[in-house]
Design a protein around this motif. Structure first.
Motif, PDB file in Angstrom:
ATOM      1  N   GLU A  69       0.811  -1.225   0.000  1.00 50.76           N
ATOM      2  CA  GLU A  69       0.000   0.000   0.000  1.00 50.76           C
ATOM      3  C   GLU A  69       0.842   1.271   0.000  1.00 50.76           C
ATOM      4  O   GLU A  69       0.326   2.363  -0.251  1.00 50.76           O
ATOM      5  CB  GLU A  69      -0.978  -0.003   1.180  1.00 50.76           C
ATOM      6  N   PHE A  83     -14.315  -4.356  -7.645  1.00 51.21           N
ATOM      7  CA  PHE A  83     -15.006  -4.646  -6.384  1.00 51.21           C
ATOM      8  C   PHE A  83     -16.497  -4.837  -6.681  1.00 51.21           C
ATOM      9  O   PHE A  83     -17.176  -3.884  -7.101  1.00 51.21           O
ATOM     10  CB  PHE A  83     -14.792  -3.507  -5.389  1.00 51.21           C
ATOM     11  N   HIS A  85     -19.106  -5.020  -4.918  1.00 51.54           N
ATOM     12  CA  HIS A  85     -20.109  -4.329  -4.099  1.00 51.54           C
ATOM     13  C   HIS A  85     -20.120  -2.829  -4.361  1.00 51.54           C
ATOM     14  O   HIS A  85     -20.877  -2.093  -3.722  1.00 51.54           O
ATOM     15  CB  HIS A  85     -19.837  -4.592  -2.618  1.00 51.54           C
ATOM     16  N   PHE A  94     -11.871   4.458  -5.337  1.00 49.79           N
ATOM     17  CA  PHE A  94     -11.590   3.705  -4.114  1.00 49.79           C
ATOM     18  C   PHE A  94     -10.391   4.284  -3.367  1.00 49.79           C
ATOM     19  O   PHE A  94     -10.338   4.308  -2.148  1.00 49.79           O
ATOM     20  CB  PHE A  94     -11.322   2.240  -4.474  1.00 49.79           C
ATOM     21  N   ARG A  97      -9.524   7.822  -0.303  1.00 48.89           N
ATOM     22  CA  ARG A  97      -9.272   7.866   1.141  1.00 48.89           C
ATOM     23  C   ARG A  97      -7.784   7.789   1.497  1.00 48.89           C
ATOM     24  O   ARG A  97      -7.377   8.158   2.576  1.00 48.89           O
ATOM     25  CB  ARG A  97     -10.011   6.696   1.792  1.00 48.89           C
ATOM     26  N   TYR A  98      -6.980   7.284   0.588  1.00 51.52           N
ATOM     27  CA  TYR A  98      -5.574   7.040   0.924  1.00 51.52           C
ATOM     28  C   TYR A  98      -4.629   8.066   0.306  1.00 51.52           C
ATOM     29  O   TYR A  98      -3.418   7.945   0.428  1.00 51.52           O
ATOM     30  CB  TYR A  98      -5.171   5.628   0.481  1.00 51.52           C
TER      31      TYR A  98
ATOM     32  N   ALA B 167      -4.799   0.837   0.347  1.00 52.32           N
ATOM     33  CA  ALA B 167      -5.486   0.402   1.574  1.00 52.32           C
ATOM     34  C   ALA B 167      -4.590  -0.515   2.399  1.00 52.32           C
ATOM     35  O   ALA B 167      -3.999  -1.449   1.852  1.00 52.32           O
ATOM     36  CB  ALA B 167      -6.776  -0.330   1.203  1.00 52.32           C
ATOM     37  N   GLY B 168      -4.523  -0.258   3.697  1.00 49.26           N
ATOM     38  CA  GLY B 168      -3.798  -1.140   4.608  1.00 49.26           C
ATOM     39  C   GLY B 168      -4.618  -2.385   4.881  1.00 49.26           C
ATOM     40  O   GLY B 168      -5.764  -2.505   4.435  1.00 49.26           O
ATOM     41  N   ARG B 169      -4.041  -3.324   5.620  1.00 48.26           N
ATOM     42  CA  ARG B 169      -4.707  -4.624   5.820  1.00 48.26           C
ATOM     43  C   ARG B 169      -6.070  -4.473   6.505  1.00 48.26           C
ATOM     44  O   ARG B 169      -7.037  -5.127   6.139  1.00 48.26           O
ATOM     45  CB  ARG B 169      -3.816  -5.559   6.641  1.00 48.26           C
ATOM     46  N   SER B 171      -7.999  -1.800   6.569  1.00 51.19           N
ATOM     47  CA  SER B 171      -8.903  -1.122   5.655  1.00 51.19           C
ATOM     48  C   SER B 171      -9.431  -2.084   4.584  1.00 51.19           C
ATOM     49  O   SER B 171     -10.612  -2.068   4.235  1.00 51.19           O
ATOM     50  CB  SER B 171      -8.167   0.056   5.003  1.00 51.19           C
ATOM     51  N   ARG B 175     -13.271  -2.686   4.166  1.00 54.44           N
ATOM     52  CA  ARG B 175     -13.873  -2.076   2.962  1.00 54.44           C
ATOM     53  C   ARG B 175     -14.089  -3.058   1.818  1.00 54.44           C
ATOM     54  O   ARG B 175     -14.894  -2.785   0.925  1.00 54.44           O
ATOM     55  CB  ARG B 175     -12.997  -0.934   2.448  1.00 54.44           C
ATOM     56  N   VAL B 176     -13.340  -4.170   1.815  1.00 54.12           N
ATOM     57  CA  VAL B 176     -13.470  -5.097   0.687  1.00 54.12           C
ATOM     58  C   VAL B 176     -13.935  -6.489   1.132  1.00 54.12           C
ATOM     59  O   VAL B 176     -14.901  -7.025   0.594  1.00 54.12           O
ATOM     60  CB  VAL B 176     -12.115  -5.211  -0.074  1.00 54.12           C
TER      61      VAL B 176
END
Lengths: 335, 256
Positions: A69, A83, A85, A94, A97-98, B167-169, B171, B175-176
């Motif tokens: 990440e 994804f 969903h 997506f 946020r990061y 995304a970190g683990r 997250s 989220r997924v």
């Protein structure tokens, strides 16, 4: 520059063996290999998803132990891995946020380039293969990666759309300032897109270099066979003193005559087969028991002189020839 | 031949479905509308049913907290001893429930763990906490195994992609993974909760009082006979079925 040094790992039935290569900033690097040769595993390793031996560095910084990440590496899988969903727009955004810093990212340009304007609020379950591919690409690019990894991105695309998508892919590195590593088993894709290319076989990167060099000058017999070279011939045909060595010759660069002409190499043989292609003729000439495939432009073909059973002279320049190594670690029979 | 095959299978399937449905119909017809309404107005019955549902739900929530990480680890990793861990998860399904009640008492009420429970102010004998622990112990496999199947069905590539997007683990998990395993997790919760509602053997060993519905049914049957216990059983089944069907229906509706 992205540098991989001696990357080795085993995961399930896949193995990577001492893989090393460099990819310059904003270069389009294609890794060409058969299914099961370890291409996807290599991409996942670059993304930091597998533990491995060896080092990965980017712009002179060792990123071997940097978590995925934090690497700023985008990834598009063969099946796109959208994804399920989330809607199209939520998939693409997506990474919002990061993002640590606000940026005036070229959102409109991205959506326009990939033709996503009318898809943004759609459910991803109702997209075609080509639409999913564009969404996956947009999602990866939108996260503002330094490197984009593409795993067979065109294999699930309708053939009629491939050229359009390939054009878009080719433009990515300049428009979004990213380095692209693209794995595929398709030579045409590789030839069109790549600046440099690497051939992957059985978990090893067996040859790499500028695309035209690699595609036209394989270094050994397994690579030549993989690349579809038909003329893999013993060197005694062009040098009586040479033994146990092989060369390839480009079928389109062989000149066929009924008498000897001055050239770097000359071979005498008997025309065994002659067939007509779209804008060329194809011959199979037997010389000292070896079949040699020749592809001739129609205007150079004189039917009265060169026919099945005729004695012919094959002439070709040094530039048409690539000498092959034979003492390779690769198992020749496996390719 | 095809006709015979279909008829045979439909007949045998109908037999087993009737075997499940007939006792329920028998119970409701035996109790009748009047008996059912009276039972719904009986505060002792309704308090007992409410207690049963509440404690089973709280137990389910507690197992959710610890069971989801366990289910995820087992679903996503292959490691030495994995089959042992999976067997441990399934142990409560295999052992007699009264034996489980005895084991829980010995471990948490007078065993090595007893001082910890006492220091936390948790008393097992004849308390809601005791009932909950009995329900949690015996019903947890339903939630953990349901969640495990849900996690297995989430393509690991989705997690890989999410990580490349920054995304970190944790997250990625929230989220997924969770949204895509949600349906199986909720079904697992529902199964655990439903199984907890019916828990009798272990509960009766640890906490006869306050009476959960199965204990109340047993108590009334033992002391007053079938006609006095049947309305409690009918209310309990009616409430459980309505809740079960409602949650499952909502959970399984097609995503738009």
């Amino acid at each position: 520059m992205l540098s991989l040094r001696n990357i080795s790992l085993k995961k399930g039935s896949f193995t990577l063996k001492q893989v090393s290569f460099d990819v310059k900033d904003r270069e389009y690097f294609v890794i060409l290999g058969r299914t099961g040769s370890g291409k996807t595993l290599l991409l996942e390793t670059i993304a930091g998803l597998n533990k491995h031996a060896g080092t990965v560095s980017f712009r002179k910084r060792d990123i071997t132990n940097i978590p995925t990440e934090k690497r700023k590496i985008g990834f598009v899988y063969q099946d796109f891995a959208l994804f399920p969903h989330l809607s199209v727009i939520k998939n693409i955004r997506f990474s919002d946020r990061y993002q640590t810093q606000s940026s005036n990212f070229q959102w409109d340009e991205l959506i326009d380039l990939l033709g996503l304007e009318n898809l943004l609020h759609r459910n991803i379950h109702y997209l075609s293969g080509g639409e999913k591919q564009r969404v996956a690409l947009a999602r990866a690019i939108y996260s503002r990666p330094d490197i984009l990894l593409l795993d067979e991105p065109l294999s699930a695309i309708d053939p009629s759309l491939r050229n359009t998508i390939m054009e878009k892919l080719k433009g990515l590195k300049q428009r979004f300032h990213i380095t692209v590593i693209h794995v595929t088993h398709n030579f045409r894709e590789a030839a069109y897109l790549a600046d440099n290319i690497g051939i992957m076989m059985d978990g090893k990167l067996v040859q790499q270099g500028p695309v035209q060099d690699v595609l036209h000058h394989p270094t050994n017999i397994p690579i030549a066979k993989f690349l579809g070279f038909k003329n893999i011939l013993p060197t005694f045909l062009i040098d009586a003193d040479s033994k146990d060595r092989y060369f390839t010759v480009n079928p389109s660069m062989i000149h066929v005559t009924d008498h000897a002409i001055e050239s770097d190499y000359n071979i005498r043989g008997i025309c065994r087969e002659s067939s007509e292609g779209f804008n060329h003729h194809e011959l199979v000439v037997i010389a000292e028991g070896c079949p040699i495939f020749v592809k001739m432009a129609k205007q150079n073909y004189d039917l009265t002189l060169i026919h099945t059973g005729a004695a012919v002279h094959l002439s070709f320049p040094r530039s048409a020839v690539t000498f092959l190594q034979t003492s390779e670690n690769l198992d020749e029979t496996s390719v | 031949m095809k006709h015979l095959f279909n008829l045979t299978f439909i007949f045998l399937s109908a037999l087993v479905l009737l075997f499940i449905v007939i006792p329920l119909i028998g119970l409701f017809t035996g109790v009748g509308w009047t008996g059912l309404v009276e039972a719904f107005l009986d505060s002792e019955i309704m308090l007992s049913v409410w207690l049963t549902m509440k404690v089973s739900f709280l137990g389910t929530c507690l197992i959710l907290l610890t069971g989801l990480p366990l289910a995820y680890l087992v679903a996503r990793n292959d490691f030495r001893g994995k089959s042992i861990i999976e067997s441990i998860i399934d142990i409560p399904i295999m052992i007699p429930h009264t034996a489980a009640g005895i084991a829980l008492l010995m471990a948490f009420n007078q065993g090595a763990m007893a001082p910890i429970f006492k220091s936390l102010g948790i008393q097992l004998i004849d308390t809601e906490a005791g009932i909950m622990i009995a329900m949690m112990f015996l019903s947890s496999p339903f939630l953990i195994n349901g969640a495990k199947e849900g996690f297995k069905n989430v393509d690991p590539k989705l997690e890989n992609v999410a990580r490349t997007l920054g995304a970190g683990r944790f997250s990625v998990f929230f989220r997924v993974v969770l949204p895509n395993a949600k349906k199986d997790i909720i079904n697992g919760m529902l199964m655990m909760w439903s199984r907890g509602l019916g828990e009798f053997g272990a509960v009766v060993i640890i906490a006869y009082h306050p009476m959960v519905a199965p204990v109340l049914i047993y108590d009334r049957f033992n002391n007053y006979g079938l006609s006095y216990s049947a309305p409690v059983a009918a209310v309990m089944i009616a409430v459980s079925l309505v809740t079960f069907l409602l949650v499952r229906g909502l959970n399984n509706r097609k995503r738009i």
